[in-house]
Design a protein around this motif. Structure first.
Motif, PDB file in Angstrom:
ATOM      1  N   GLN A  73      20.603 -31.817  52.685  1.00 16.26           N
ATOM      2  CA  GLN A  73      21.962 -31.256  52.557  1.00 16.26           C
ATOM      3  C   GLN A  73      22.763 -32.012  51.492  1.00 16.26           C
ATOM      4  OE1 GLN A  73      22.968 -31.526  56.711  1.00 16.26           O
ATOM      5  NE2 GLN A  73      23.104 -29.302  56.910  1.00 16.26           N
ATOM      6  N   LEU A  74      22.635 -33.328  51.508  1.00 12.47           N
ATOM      7  CA  LEU A  74      23.345 -34.129  50.511  1.00 12.47           C
ATOM      8  C   LEU A  74      22.861 -33.776  49.107  1.00 12.47           C
ATOM      9  CD1 LEU A  74      23.528 -37.628  52.245  1.00 12.47           C
ATOM     10  CD2 LEU A  74      25.458 -36.185  51.604  1.00 12.47           C
ATOM     11  N   LYS A  75      21.554 -33.564  49.005  1.00 12.98           N
ATOM     12  CA  LYS A  75      20.993 -33.215  47.707  1.00 12.98           C
ATOM     13  C   LYS A  75      21.529 -31.862  47.246  1.00 12.98           C
ATOM     14  CE  LYS A  75      16.844 -32.732  45.012  1.00 12.98           C
ATOM     15  NZ  LYS A  75      15.457 -32.390  44.958  1.00 12.98           N
ATOM     16  N   LYS A  76      21.592 -30.911  48.193  1.00 12.90           N
ATOM     17  CA  LYS A  76      22.101 -29.579  47.881  1.00 12.90           C
ATOM     18  C   LYS A  76      23.521 -29.678  47.313  1.00 12.90           C
ATOM     19  CE  LYS A  76      22.563 -25.415  50.570  1.00 12.90           C
ATOM     20  NZ  LYS A  76      22.432 -24.938  51.943  1.00 12.90           N
ATOM     21  N   ILE A  77      24.281 -30.611  47.889  1.00 15.53           N
ATOM     22  CA  ILE A  77      25.656 -30.792  47.423  1.00 15.53           C
ATOM     23  C   ILE A  77      25.687 -31.460  46.053  1.00 15.53           C
ATOM     24  CG2 ILE A  77      27.834 -31.984  47.866  1.00 15.53           C
ATOM     25  CD1 ILE A  77      27.201 -31.763  50.865  1.00 15.53           C
ATOM     26  N   TRP A  78      24.898 -32.507  45.875  1.00 14.35           N
ATOM     27  CA  TRP A  78      25.081 -33.391  44.721  1.00 14.35           C
ATOM     28  C   TRP A  78      24.137 -33.139  43.557  1.00 14.35           C
ATOM     29  CZ3 TRP A  78      29.187 -36.325  43.882  1.00 14.35           C
ATOM     30  CH2 TRP A  78      29.976 -36.682  44.965  1.00 14.35           C
ATOM     31  N   GLU A  79      23.098 -32.318  43.745  1.00 17.99           N
ATOM     32  CA  GLU A  79      22.116 -32.202  42.658  1.00 17.99           C
ATOM     33  C   GLU A  79      22.746 -31.562  41.417  1.00 17.99           C
ATOM     34  OE1 GLU A  79      18.804 -29.912  43.964  1.00 17.99           O
ATOM     35  OE2 GLU A  79      20.033 -28.193  44.522  1.00 17.99           O
ATOM     36  N   PRO A  80      22.161 -31.840  40.261  1.00 19.15           N
ATOM     37  CA  PRO A  80      22.741 -31.294  39.022  1.00 19.15           C
ATOM     38  C   PRO A  80      22.761 -29.779  39.079  1.00 19.15           C
ATOM     39  CG  PRO A  80      20.994 -32.891  38.523  1.00 19.15           C
ATOM     40  CD  PRO A  80      20.964 -32.663  39.994  1.00 19.15           C
ATOM     41  N   GLY A  81      23.854 -29.189  38.647  1.00 20.50           N
ATOM     42  CA  GLY A  81      23.961 -27.737  38.628  1.00 20.50           C
ATOM     43  C   GLY A  81      24.308 -27.116  39.965  1.00 20.50           C
ATOM     44  N   SER A  82      24.538 -27.972  40.967  1.00 22.98           N
ATOM     45  CA  SER A  82      24.865 -27.439  42.290  1.00 22.98           C
ATOM     46  C   SER A  82      26.159 -26.632  42.250  1.00 22.98           C
ATOM     47  CB  SER A  82      25.025 -28.601  43.272  1.00 22.98           C
ATOM     48  OG  SER A  82      25.689 -28.158  44.439  1.00 22.98           O
ATOM     49  N   LYS A  83      26.113 -25.485  42.932  1.00 28.15           N
ATOM     50  CA  LYS A  83      27.302 -24.625  42.930  1.00 28.15           C
ATOM     51  C   LYS A  83      28.007 -24.664  44.290  1.00 28.15           C
ATOM     52  CE  LYS A  83      27.152 -22.775  38.756  1.00 28.15           C
ATOM     53  NZ  LYS A  83      27.107 -24.121  38.182  1.00 28.15           N
ATOM     54  N   VAL A  84      27.556 -25.565  45.149  1.00 24.58           N
ATOM     55  CA  VAL A  84      28.137 -25.647  46.491  1.00 24.58           C
ATOM     56  C   VAL A  84      29.594 -26.098  46.375  1.00 24.58           C
ATOM     57  CG1 VAL A  84      28.004 -26.808  48.716  1.00 24.58           C
ATOM     58  CG2 VAL A  84      25.911 -26.226  47.497  1.00 24.58           C
ATOM     59  N   ASN A  85      30.509 -25.245  46.845  1.00 24.86           N
ATOM     60  CA  ASN A  85      31.905 -25.658  46.775  1.00 24.86           C
ATOM     61  C   ASN A  85      32.652 -25.356  48.072  1.00 24.86           C
ATOM     62  OD1 ASN A  85      32.205 -22.922  46.649  1.00 24.86           O
ATOM     63  ND2 ASN A  85      32.636 -22.877  44.453  1.00 24.86           N
ATOM     64  N   ASN A  86      31.887 -25.037  49.115  1.00 25.28           N
ATOM     65  CA  ASN A  86      32.502 -24.809  50.404  1.00 25.28           C
ATOM     66  C   ASN A  86      31.582 -25.365  51.472  1.00 25.28           C
ATOM     67  OD1 ASN A  86      33.565 -23.491  52.849  1.00 25.28           O
ATOM     68  ND2 ASN A  86      34.821 -22.406  51.347  1.00 25.28           N
ATOM     69  N   TRP A  87      32.175 -25.904  52.539  1.00 27.57           N
ATOM     70  CA  TRP A  87      31.358 -26.528  53.570  1.00 27.57           C
ATOM     71  C   TRP A  87      30.381 -25.529  54.189  1.00 27.57           C
ATOM     72  CZ3 TRP A  87      30.379 -31.430  54.792  1.00 27.57           C
ATOM     73  CH2 TRP A  87      31.245 -32.416  54.287  1.00 27.57           C
ATOM     74  N   ASN A  88      30.774 -24.230  54.292  1.00 29.17           N
ATOM     75  CA  ASN A  88      29.852 -23.273  54.932  1.00 29.17           C
ATOM     76  C   ASN A  88      28.622 -22.979  54.087  1.00 29.17           C
ATOM     77  OD1 ASN A  88      30.824 -21.546  53.017  1.00 29.17           O
ATOM     78  ND2 ASN A  88      31.954 -20.226  54.434  1.00 29.17           N
ATOM     79  N   GLN A  89      28.650 -23.441  52.817  1.00 31.70           N
ATOM     80  CA  GLN A  89      27.439 -23.291  52.015  1.00 31.70           C
ATOM     81  C   GLN A  89      26.455 -24.443  52.283  1.00 31.70           C
ATOM     82  OE1 GLN A  89      30.146 -22.751  48.535  1.00 31.70           O
ATOM     83  NE2 GLN A  89      28.385 -21.674  47.701  1.00 31.70           N
ATOM     84  N   VAL A  90      26.978 -25.533  52.809  1.00 32.72           N
ATOM     85  CA  VAL A  90      26.117 -26.668  53.141  1.00 32.72           C
ATOM     86  C   VAL A  90      25.312 -26.331  54.391  1.00 32.72           C
ATOM     87  CG1 VAL A  90      26.062 -29.123  53.724  1.00 32.72           C
ATOM     88  CG2 VAL A  90      27.832 -28.248  52.162  1.00 32.72           C
ATOM     89  N   ASP A  91      26.005 -25.735  55.352  1.00 36.71           N
ATOM     90  CA  ASP A  91      25.374 -25.329  56.605  1.00 36.71           C
ATOM     91  C   ASP A  91      26.188 -24.153  57.122  1.00 36.71           C
ATOM     92  OD1 ASP A  91      24.605 -25.039  59.303  1.00 36.71           O
ATOM     93  OD2 ASP A  91      24.060 -27.164  59.417  1.00 36.71           O
ATOM     94  N   PRO A  92      25.527 -23.017  57.389  1.00 34.55           N
ATOM     95  CA  PRO A  92      26.286 -21.821  57.823  1.00 34.55           C
ATOM     96  C   PRO A  92      27.109 -22.067  59.084  1.00 34.55           C
ATOM     97  CG  PRO A  92      23.956 -21.308  57.451  1.00 34.55           C
ATOM     98  CD  PRO A  92      24.090 -22.777  57.298  1.00 34.55           C
ATOM     99  N   LYS A  93      26.731 -23.096  59.851  1.00 39.69           N
ATOM    100  CA  LYS A  93      27.480 -23.367  61.079  1.00 39.69           C
ATOM    101  C   LYS A  93      28.815 -24.057  60.790  1.00 39.69           C
ATOM    102  CE  LYS A  93      23.770 -25.123  62.832  1.00 39.69           C
ATOM    103  NZ  LYS A  93      22.785 -25.918  63.486  1.00 39.69           N
ATOM    104  N   PHE A  94      28.927 -24.619  59.580  1.00 41.44           N
ATOM    105  CA  PHE A  94      30.163 -25.320  59.225  1.00 41.44           C
ATOM    106  C   PHE A  94      31.260 -24.306  58.930  1.00 41.44           C
ATOM    107  CE2 PHE A  94      27.739 -29.239  57.412  1.00 41.44           C
ATOM    108  CZ  PHE A  94      27.466 -29.639  58.703  1.00 41.44           C
ATOM    109  N   PRO A  95      32.508 -24.673  59.180  1.00 40.98           N
ATOM    110  CA  PRO A  95      33.618 -23.742  58.911  1.00 40.98           C
ATOM    111  C   PRO A  95      33.823 -23.534  57.415  1.00 40.98           C
ATOM    112  CG  PRO A  95      34.459 -25.895  59.521  1.00 40.98           C
ATOM    113  CD  PRO A  95      32.976 -25.962  59.698  1.00 40.98           C
TER     114      PRO A  95
END
Lengths: 296, 311
Positions: free
Chosen positions: B131-153
């Motif tokens: 999950q941390l990698k998904k957030i921090w890897e180069p080119g990551s487009k994750v900008n909302n917590w629910n993209q990290v884990d669908p259970k997150f708000p």
């Protein structure tokens, strides 16, 4: 230091037929002034209130301490800063003023090399300070084997501010009316006597202002000194020019980075000290200026 | 606070009797020059301060040129002890070898890189390395917590991190993204970890990382996330960093004393002091002390270096 508006014929004539734009222009000017003054005021109020708890003698009688924030002080940094500014002034003022005299009074603009020198000096004034740090490290610290010492730092900062001193001194010398030179020469003084006894005293106010501006830049520099090996934790004062040292900007930078809140207070208090030293330097410049302006 | 005061008093007493007794009254003079990582600097600063309580005339300036900048000086023979937040690199080894600088690697403490979120963040109790990698890897487009884990708000993710010049950045990117120095760039970087503290404390969807001491100092403002490196969720703590269960974000911190400098009595005594008191130094600098295995290795390294220096 109050600015009075003199009643020249032009202002008198303008007062007769004021245009609607006139007051607006005045407001714009006042607003510009207010921006500078207000921001300085906010900055001062902020650092004084932040650092108030530690603005006492501990700051200048004690050395830095990581273990005992309540005991920590900045004596080594204050002494280092004073040393560096003193040495930088001692190097750059004579060289800068002499260069300015040569360029204004002796050099002929018709020679291409003089124009090249002028262009170079103007360009050097705009070179980022870190570049001077690299130069100092390569040439002074390693090439001349001066090491990472006070003398290396002072010489590097002298190089950094030299163009500013030269430009300011040249402006001041140029502003001395040609009639003074001609009068002096007509009375039989040599060129050297004319410069030394007439031109330089008349130019001192301008030179002093320029020098203080230049040294004020030097006093706040941290980037080149970090490269030149100013250390961040040092518990002794430099005793000779070949000693290790630190300066206030680096001490402040280091304290701000610490996790403990006490050090952040200390950093603010040290900023106040740095500003006080600057103010002291400025007062000397103003005193010098007034002294020479009265004589002139 | 009371404990600390007692400790100080006890130490001062210790120092006094030590100096009179075993030292034979021999007062050392001289300078021990230390430079290198700003992460390790608090350790060396604390060591120098404690040492000065015994040997007041020895001057120990500590510089913070960064691990790389410090090695450059160390391998040019300009400093006596190098602070490093990562092991020496091959090209640095070569630089040292070409100048004939001999040294030994001393791991003197551990640090636990801590991932922090806002105090009111109730969802991110534990994040996996993936999950941390998904957030921090180069080119990551994750900008909302629910993209990290669908259970997150649904909460905008605001990222704060270390500046690219720091060993912290090198270490975090190496362990999380798999390659040192590779990271997404659209986050707010800062060389000053306090900026990260303030950033995360000020935004509900904030996330950042820094050394454990910054978390300890700001534990009331922030929340540390547990990290799952494959063996289950582990919270950063002294215990977990020491026994190696806080994976992969716990790291050793090093000093590299030069063998040539060790010939000088003030350097020798300082390095011996550092090794002997490493646990106390680490504690007082708010780092994680070594575990028994590391401790034995440190003693071994000192013995090797001393024999190299002919001591």
């Amino acid at each position: 230091m109050t600015v009075t508006v003199r009643k020249t014929p032009i202002t008198a004539a303008l007062q007769g037929r004021r245009r609607p734009l006139e007051p607006a222009f005045r407001v714009v000017l006042l607003a510009s002034l207010a921006i500078a003054v207000v921001f300085l005021g906010i900055l001062l109020a902020y650092v004084v209130s932040e650092g108030w708890g530690r603005l006492d003698s501990r700051l200048w009688t004690n050395f830095p301490s990581k273990l005992y924030p309540e005991r920590a002080g900045a004596q080594s940094a204050i002494v280092g800063t004073v040393y560096i500014i003193g040495l930088t002034g001692a190097f750059c003022v004579p060289i800068g003023v002499m260069t300015a005299i040569y360029l204004e009074e002796y050099a002929s603009r018709e020679h291409w090399w003089n124009r090249l020198i002028e262009l170079n000096i103007q360009n050097l004034a705009a070179v980022p300070s870190i570049v001077y740090g690299i130069l100092g490290l390569g040439v002074l610290a390693r090439g001349l084997d001066l090491g990472r010492t006070l003398i290396t730092a002072a010489l590097t900062l002298s190089l950094l501010v030299l163009p500013v001193v030269i430009i300011a001194a040249r402006e001041a010398i140029r502003a001395v009316p040609g009639s003074i030179r001609q009068g002096s020469l007509a009375l039989g003084a040599t060129q050297w006597q004319t410069i030394w006894r007439q031109v330089l005293p008349a130019a001192v106010p301008g030179i002093a202002t320029g020098t203080i501006l230049a040294l004020s830049r030097a006093i706040g520099e941290a980037a080149p000194l970090l490269l030149l090996g100013a250390v961040t934790h040092i518990t002794f004062n430099p005793e000779s020019v070949t000693d290790a040292y630190t300066v206030l900007p680096i001490q402040i930078f280091n304290w701000i980075k610490q996790p403990e809140a006490e050090f952040h207070t200390l950093a603010s208090a040290a900023i106040v000290i740095l500003l006080a030293i600057l103010l002291l330097m400025n007062s000397v410049a103003i005193w010098l200026r007034n002294r020479y302006e009265k004589r002139g | 606070m009371a404990v600390a005061t007692t400790l100080v008093a006890a130490l001062a007493a210790c120092g006094g009797s030590d100096g009179d007794g075993s030292g034979g009254g021999a007062e050392l003079r001289g300078t021990v020059k230390i430079d290198g990582s700003s992460t390790v600097a608090p350790l060396s600063t604390v060591a120098s301060e404690l040492f000065k309580e015994e040997q007041a005339r020895v001057q120990i300036p500590v510089g913070t040129s960064g691990t790389g900048g410090g090695f450059e000086k160390f391998c040019a023979g300009e400093t006596d002890v190098q602070d490093a937040s990562r092991p020496i690199k091959d090209e640095e080894k070569q630089a040292c070898a070409s100048k004939g600088i001999k040294y030994e690697e001393f791991a003197v403490a551990n640090d636990a890189l801590t991932v922090v979120v806002h105090k009111d963040n109730t969802w991110a109790q534990c994040l996996t390395v993936e999950q941390l990698k998904k957030i921090w890897e180069p080119g990551s487009k994750v900008n909302n917590w629910n993209q990290v884990d669908p259970k997150f708000p649904k909460e905008p993710l605001k990222l704060f991190g270390a500046g690219t010049d720091s060993g912290t950045f090198d270490y975090f990117t190496d362990e999380i993204n798999g390659e040192e120095g590779k990271s997404r760039t659209d986050y707010q970087p800062s060389e000053d970890d306090n900026v990260t503290v303030q950033g995360v404390a000020g935004s509900k969807g904030g996330l950042g990382y820094f050394g454990f001491s910054y978390f300890e100092e700001n534990a009331s403002k922030l929340k540390a996330v547990q990290v799952d490196g494959g063996g289950g969720c582990v919270a950063p703590s002294v215990q977990a960093a020491q026994d190696g269960t806080y994976k992969p974000l716990s790291r050793p911190l090093f000093i590299y004393p030069s063998a040539a400098a060790l010939k000088r009595p003030e350097v020798l005594q300082f390095v011996e002091f550092y090794v002997e008191k490493h646990a106390e130094i680490a504690k007082r600098a708010k780092f994680v002390p070594l575990n028994p295995t590391q401790d034995a290795k440190l003693k071994q390294a000192l013995a090797t270096l001393k024999s190299q220096a002919g001591k």
